[in-house]
Write a protein that holds these residues in place. Structure first.
Motif, PDB file in Angstrom:
ATOM      1  N   SER A  70       8.003 -26.252 -71.643  1.00 37.03           N
ATOM      2  CA  SER A  70       7.442 -25.798 -72.922  1.00 37.03           C
ATOM      3  C   SER A  70       6.412 -24.698 -72.690  1.00 37.03           C
ATOM      4  O   SER A  70       6.376 -23.692 -73.423  1.00 37.03           O
ATOM      5  CB  SER A  70       6.807 -26.972 -73.670  1.00 37.03           C
ATOM      6  N   ALA A 103      10.785 -29.953 -76.226  1.00 38.81           N
ATOM      7  CA  ALA A 103      10.935 -28.774 -75.366  1.00 38.81           C
ATOM      8  C   ALA A 103      12.019 -27.845 -75.893  1.00 38.81           C
ATOM      9  O   ALA A 103      11.887 -26.615 -75.832  1.00 38.81           O
ATOM     10  CB  ALA A 103      11.257 -29.210 -73.937  1.00 38.81           C
ATOM     11  N   ILE A 106      10.462 -25.958 -78.933  1.00 35.25           N
ATOM     12  CA  ILE A 106       9.453 -24.975 -78.526  1.00 35.25           C
ATOM     13  C   ILE A 106      10.104 -23.779 -77.846  1.00 35.25           C
ATOM     14  O   ILE A 106       9.677 -22.632 -78.016  1.00 35.25           O
ATOM     15  CB  ILE A 106       8.415 -25.636 -77.604  1.00 35.25           C
ATOM     16  N   SER A 107      11.175 -24.020 -77.070  1.00 36.87           N
ATOM     17  CA  SER A 107      11.835 -22.937 -76.350  1.00 36.87           C
ATOM     18  C   SER A 107      12.828 -22.159 -77.204  1.00 36.87           C
ATOM     19  O   SER A 107      13.457 -21.211 -76.715  1.00 36.87           O
ATOM     20  CB  SER A 107      12.568 -23.495 -75.119  1.00 36.87           C
TER      21      SER A 107
END
Length: 295
Positions: A70, A103, A106-107
């Motif tokens: 992240s 994750a 967020i990515s």
């Protein structure tokens, strides 16, 4: 051919700088390892060394894979992220699902879960998970996890996981690819049957890797999955060589793990590569190897 930078053994801050450089040099992605702790006296032998001792030192950094990916995602634009490999059965289902989903969000959908049953019973003991049923639990987890990450209400009643309707948020906008690690018979079958890709464990010499590639192709054909897209990201025990990577591509390898800083000047005490050394090593690798392979 994709090139994935494996950040195993790098300090956490250097891992973040490696991601910045890999992004600028147009590497495909970053591979992050997973261990919960280093035991002073392991009860389990490490399966990839002759003496059963781990390859890494007690002070080697192993940040939480979903936290560090992240952080890398915030610092980059295009590079992707993959756990190599996350030992999902050492955790409960919802810890895995929540970390992975977060994750992935967020990515911006750049997350891949590389997952395996795991070898280290010591870690299972400390997390309260049954080491001896880890393979069957992983199979069921891989069945349920995509449904949890798809959003909406989900219920499941299985051998290991049993819950009524619930939903998780946030969830990614598209499915997270699931790559299976390992070269045991069951791991290979798992990859062929349900995986979006396969991660051979440890670095293999080209002559060791080739029969495994043929075996995987045979298993996928038997499972009826050989027409589906499938990635193979391998660590190759050989000096970086453009022609070698091209030959492996012809055999079905779609990505190669690399750690260019290891093939240059050795670090003090075996580790301790600083950010500048890592940066210049990635830049040189991109110029001398990646550009030749992908031109």
């Amino acid at each position: 051919m994709d090139f994935w930078a494996s950040v195993a053994f790098l300090d956490t801050d250097v891992q973040l700088e490696a991601a910045r450089t890999a992004d600028a040099c147009e590497l495909a992605g970053m591979m992050v390892p997973d261990h919960l702790f280093f035991a002073r006296d392991y009860k389990t032998r490490y399966p990839y060394t002759a003496d059963g001792e781990p390859l890494w030192r007690p002070d080697t950094h192993y940040p939480d894979p979903f936290a560090v990916t992240s952080a890398m995602a915030v610092l980059t634009t295009n590079v992707r992220f993959m756990t190599n490999v996350y030992v999902a059965p050492a955790r409960d289902l919802f810890t895995v699902a929540k970390g992975l989903s977060t994750a992935a969000v967020i990515s911006g959908g750049r997350m891949t879960l590389g997952v395996a049953a795991g070898w280290c019973e010591d870690e299972f003991v400390q997390t309260g998970q049954d080491f001896h049923t880890r393979g069957r639990r992983l199979d069921e987890l891989l069945e349920v996890l995509p449904r949890l990450l798809a959003g909406g209400w989900v219920e499941h009643h299985g051998e290991f996981f049993d819950f009524d309707e619930l939903r998780m948020e946030p969830v990614p906008s598209r499915p997270v690819p699931l790559y299976i690690g390992g070269d045991s018979d069951r791991a290979l079958e798992r990859a062929a049957q349900v995986g979006d890709g396969w991660l051979p464990p440890s670095a293999k010499r080209p002559e060791e890797l080739e029969p495994l590639l043929h075996d995987m192709a045979r298993r996928r054909k038997a499972a009826g999955t050989d027409s589906k897209p499938f990635e193979i990201v391998a660590a190759v025990h050989a000096m970086p060589d453009a022609e070698l990577y091209k030959r492996l591509g012809d055999l079905g390898v779609t990505g190669v793990q690399c750690a260019p800083w290891l093939s240059r000047a050795p670090a003090k005490d075996g580790y301790g590569y600083d950010a500048e050394h890592v940066r210049t090593s990635i830049e040189r690798f991109a110029e001398q190897i990646i550009a030749k392979v992908n031109r």
